[in-house]
Design an enzyme around this catalytic site. Structure first.
Site, PDB file in Angstrom:
ATOM      1  N   ASP A 317       0.862  -1.173   0.000  1.00 41.76           N
ATOM      2  CA  ASP A 317       0.000   0.000   0.000  1.00 41.76           C
ATOM      3  C   ASP A 317       0.904   1.231   0.000  1.00 41.76           C
ATOM      4  OD1 ASP A 317      -2.207   1.632  -0.003  1.00 41.76           O
ATOM      5  OD2 ASP A 317      -3.186   0.639   1.674  1.00 41.76           O
ATOM      6  N   LEU A 318       0.356   2.367  -0.355  1.00 44.19           N
ATOM      7  CA  LEU A 318       1.158   3.574  -0.527  1.00 44.19           C
ATOM      8  C   LEU A 318       1.901   3.915   0.764  1.00 44.19           C
ATOM      9  CD1 LEU A 318       1.933   5.939  -2.373  1.00 44.19           C
ATOM     10  CD2 LEU A 318      -0.047   7.170  -1.469  1.00 44.19           C
TER      11      LEU A 318
END
Length: 783
Positions: A317-318
């Protein structure tokens, strides 16, 4: 001598040509994919390999040069010359975080042009011409300007209709692919067992079986049967894993759960979509019993790849790789965090900085091997070859202009919203209302606010594209009906309330329609952290925004905020028939409304056609059959209150049961259940019953099958959903409903964490909700 020189030159040319052809094996579309991957890897430098693992944010990669033209930005050219990248994320995203508006963002035709231009530059101006992957947010529609906005996850979950969810996902895939993207982030497979958490709206609900069945349909809809057909994209389910049960409801906090609960519940949907052929997957920000999910080698390699045979690639995920060091502090710096993530099985770095700035040094220092890098690169390249991007990396902008947000897709959005709206109360058959009603007062902060009904991860919208509840009512009623409107109050702010105006129009009207709830609507005043999550602001010198849900907006209570309860009380005191509709991103407190409203519904965030869908139900054009995918608690003090915990002892100061149970929902007709049959066969159990529509109107019923393992070697739920059917039954008719339970559906993880089906007696329960069981039976599994 001259002939000899000529022969040598020709021979050299042939050798060079053969070598060149051998080196271009990866461009040969007739070659097996694995050969092409191997050949391309052999030609790549270390820098080019690392670049393939990086997926930075993409909305700054284009420059809008006019109303009809777009070119690669200088930043894009710089990045691709410095290190050719594997792909970009959210290139077409538009919202307050990206600062892209209806004016500065791209419509579907321009979006297709933009990604074509970026792809063309990459293919023609990088050494090996490896095409890009473009990944986009797709959980309830492609998060880009001009696309169809479908209901959010809870609304999708409330349909209990896998076939409809697949149809919706096919529409999302088509709109995304026609604009040039290849990967869609969705579905969300987190189990929503902590309603204070800000991202409950994105989920299908609290149950693993419901989530798994809808998740499979979503994945199949996005990916289709032929990923090369130009109409489908790779699906990226998220978040792996146990992201929906954070401590205190705080987004990204640790999940303190045991391995048995993790595998039995939270991993089940991911296991099922993996078996269904999903090709990408995303990790989560949280840690599981002290191990960051983005560095969880056991889950990502031993389980996902070795046990489940996953053959795609894994996104972080970012910023979650950076979080291994910064948030969780299990690595001394980002370099070591990057090494941990890569070796754990994270192939692609969403954001790109962790791998792009650190893997080369990690390789030099022996923290990772070239084989680690090659394996990850191969996983990404393989999917590019399988999609056919090396042969055809471009799309037709004219098709994007013609087919994105088509009338067909709008009708699907309307149908999902209709099937996902849940009728919770209908005293004395108040609903449906006659269209010839004399007057109706439409009141409330969510009655005519376009963004409040769309949910998080939504692009800017033209007003004409969204149908609010007020719009829907006005279009549904007779031309002679008087429709009056007053906002009454905001979601949170109390300085703008005008309850007296609302009361005045209510007293002059035959019926009151009050639309309350919450909002995930972002604005340009809100500040955002690097992951895109919103930060909570409570500056009392300014007007409070409506946003109280959506990523980053966790709650300590579930109460209606602002003056909404005051508005409800005052309207109820008028004595007029009162219909209350909740538009919300989590199960908010409904105690007061459940008593004072004559009719009560929840539409969650119903999307762009939500106003039509709600009006269809209110005025009888559609018979509601939505069922709750989450339990609605009476108070935060009850949490957790998800249904599979079973009946709990009451508290000294209140009951323990939810206000509305998982699976609950009303119809305008009635159904009777009969003729339970349970047959144990060689490797499965066949369960059937008949359901009769005993009312006076055609309708859908959601038949729910629950099972209890009466005596087991480890603790198992006293009630657990195993299957369901949404069926349409005309009035006065009956239908036979049949379920087939495989032995694996009855399995558990024993004391040695082995998944087995134990012999013994099982109870079968069929009903209309988890607390409304109509038929009971039992069967035995022998040794």
């Amino acid at each position: 001598m001259k002939k000899q020189v000529t022969f040598i030159v020709v021979l050299c040319f042939c050798v060079v040509t053969q070598l060149s052809m051998a080196q271009q094996r990866y461009k040969d579309s007739s070659a097996p994919v694995e050969e092409r991957v191997k050949d391309l890897l052999s030609l790549m430098t270390t820098e080019e390999k690392i670049g393939q693992l990086c997926f930075p944010t993409g909305w700054e990669m284009y420059t809008k040069t006019g109303e009809y033209s777009v070119t690669p930005s200088d930043l894009f050219r710089e990045r691709m010359q410095a290190m050719p990248l594997g792909g970009f994320w959210a290139t077409l995203r538009a919202d307050p975080w990206t600062r892209k508006t209806l004016q500065t963002g791209l419509n579907p035709r321009l979006a297709a042009n933009a990604l074509n231009e970026l792809q063309k530059y990459t293919v023609e101006h990088t050494r090996l011409g490896i095409p890009l992957f473009f990944a986009e947010e797709c959980m309830h529609g492609h998060m880009a300007i001009g696309t169809t906005v479908f209901p959010t996850g809870l609304g999708q979950g409330s349909t209990w209709n896998p076939g409809l969810i697949r149809q919706m996902a096919e529409a999302i895939a088509l709109e995304t692919r026609l604009q040039g993207a290849h990967i869609g982030y969705g579905p969300i497979l987190d189990l929503a067992r902590e309603p204070r958490w800000s991202r409950v709206e994105e989920t299908f609900g609290e149950d693993p079986v419901l989530t798994a069945k809808l998740g499979i349909s979503f994945v199949q809809g996005l990916q289709g049967n032929d990923i090369r057909d130009g109409r489908h994209i790779y699906s990226t389910p998220k978040h792996f894993a146990a992201y929906g049960v954070p401590l205190g409801g705080h987004n990204g906090q640790q999940a303190h759960i045991g391995m048995r609960e993790l595998f039995s519940d939270h991993l089940l949907p991911f296991k099922k979509v993996t078996a269904a052929g999903v090709k990408t997957l995303m990790t989560s920000y949280n840690a599981i019993d002290g191990i960051p999910a983005t560095a969880h080698r056991f889950l990502l390699k031993d389980v996902l790849r070795d046990q489940w045979s996953f053959d795609g690639f894994v996104f972080s995920d970012l910023g979650s790789i950076e979080g291994i060091a910064g948030t969780h502090r299990v690595a001394p710096d980002i370099k070591h965090a990057a090494a941990m993530a890569l070796q754990a099985g994270v192939d692609a770095d969403l954001g790109g900085n962790a791998y792009g700035r650190n893997l080369a040094r990690a390789l030099e220092e022996g923290l990772v091997t070239m084989q680690d890098i090659d394996d990850a690169v191969a996983n990404i390249l393989r999917l590019k070859f399988e999609m056919g991007l090396f042969e055809d990396p471009y799309v037709d902008p004219a098709q994007a202009s013609r087919l994105v947000r088509s009338e067909t897709h709008k009708q699907i959005a309307r149908e999902v919203a209709r099937q996902g709206t849940v009728l919770l109360k209908n005293s004395d058959g108040l609903l449906p209302l006659p269209k010839e009603i004399g007057s109706i007062a439409v009141i409330g902060p969510n009655a005519d606010n376009i963004y409040n009904q769309l949910g998080d991860y939504t692009a800017p919208q033209e007003r004409s594209n969204i149908v609010t509840v007020l719009d829907g009512v006005r279009q549904a009623v007779s031309p002679r009906t008087v429709v009056r409107y007053a906002k009454g109050c905001a979601i949170r702010d109390t300085t703008q309330s005008d309850i007296e105006e609302a009361v005045q129009i209510a007293r002059r009207s035959d019926v009151i329609l009050l639309v309350v709830g919450g909002s995930s609507a972002r604005d340009f005043k809100t500040e955002y952290i690097e992951t895109g999550a919103a930060t909570v602001g409570n500056n009392r010198d300014e007007i409070l925004p409506d946003m109280e849900s959506g990523e980053g907006y966790d709650r300590s209570s579930l109460n209606l905020l602002g003056d909404q309860e005051k508005l409800l009380d005052t309207l109820a005191d008028t004595g007029k028939p009162l219909i209350v509709v909740y538009i919300q991103g989590r199960p908010l407190n409904m105690n007061n409304a459940s008593v004072k409203a004559d009719a009560l519904l929840t539409a969650w965030y119903p999307g762009q056609e939500g106003g039509h869908a709600i009006a269809d139900i209110l005025f009888g054009d559609y018979n509601p059959a939505g069922r709750l995918p989450v339990s609605v608690p009476r108070s935060v003090g009850q949490l957790p209150v998800y249904y599979s915990l079973g009946r709990q002892a009451d508290y000294v100061d209140g009951g323990s049961s939810p206000l509305y149970a998982f699976g609950y929902g009303l119809s305008y007709t009635d159904f009777r259940y009969d003729n339970l049959s349970v047959k144990v066969e060689q490797d499965h159990v066949r369960v059937s019953c008949t359901v009769t529509n005993t009312g006076g109107i055609d309708g859908d019923e959601v038949v729910q099958l629950y099972v209890r393992d009466n005596v087991s070697s480890v603790v198992t739920p006293p009630i657990q959903l195993k299957d369901f059917r949404r069926i349409h039954i005309p009035k006065g008719e009956l239908k036979n409903v049949e379920f087939t339970l495989a032995y694996d559906d009855l399995a558990l993880y024993n004391q040695d964490m082995q998944r087995i089906t134990e012999p013994g007696e099982f109870t079968v329960m069929i009903g209309a909700a988890s607390n409304d069981i109509r038929l009971k039976g039992s069967f035995r599994i022998e040794e």
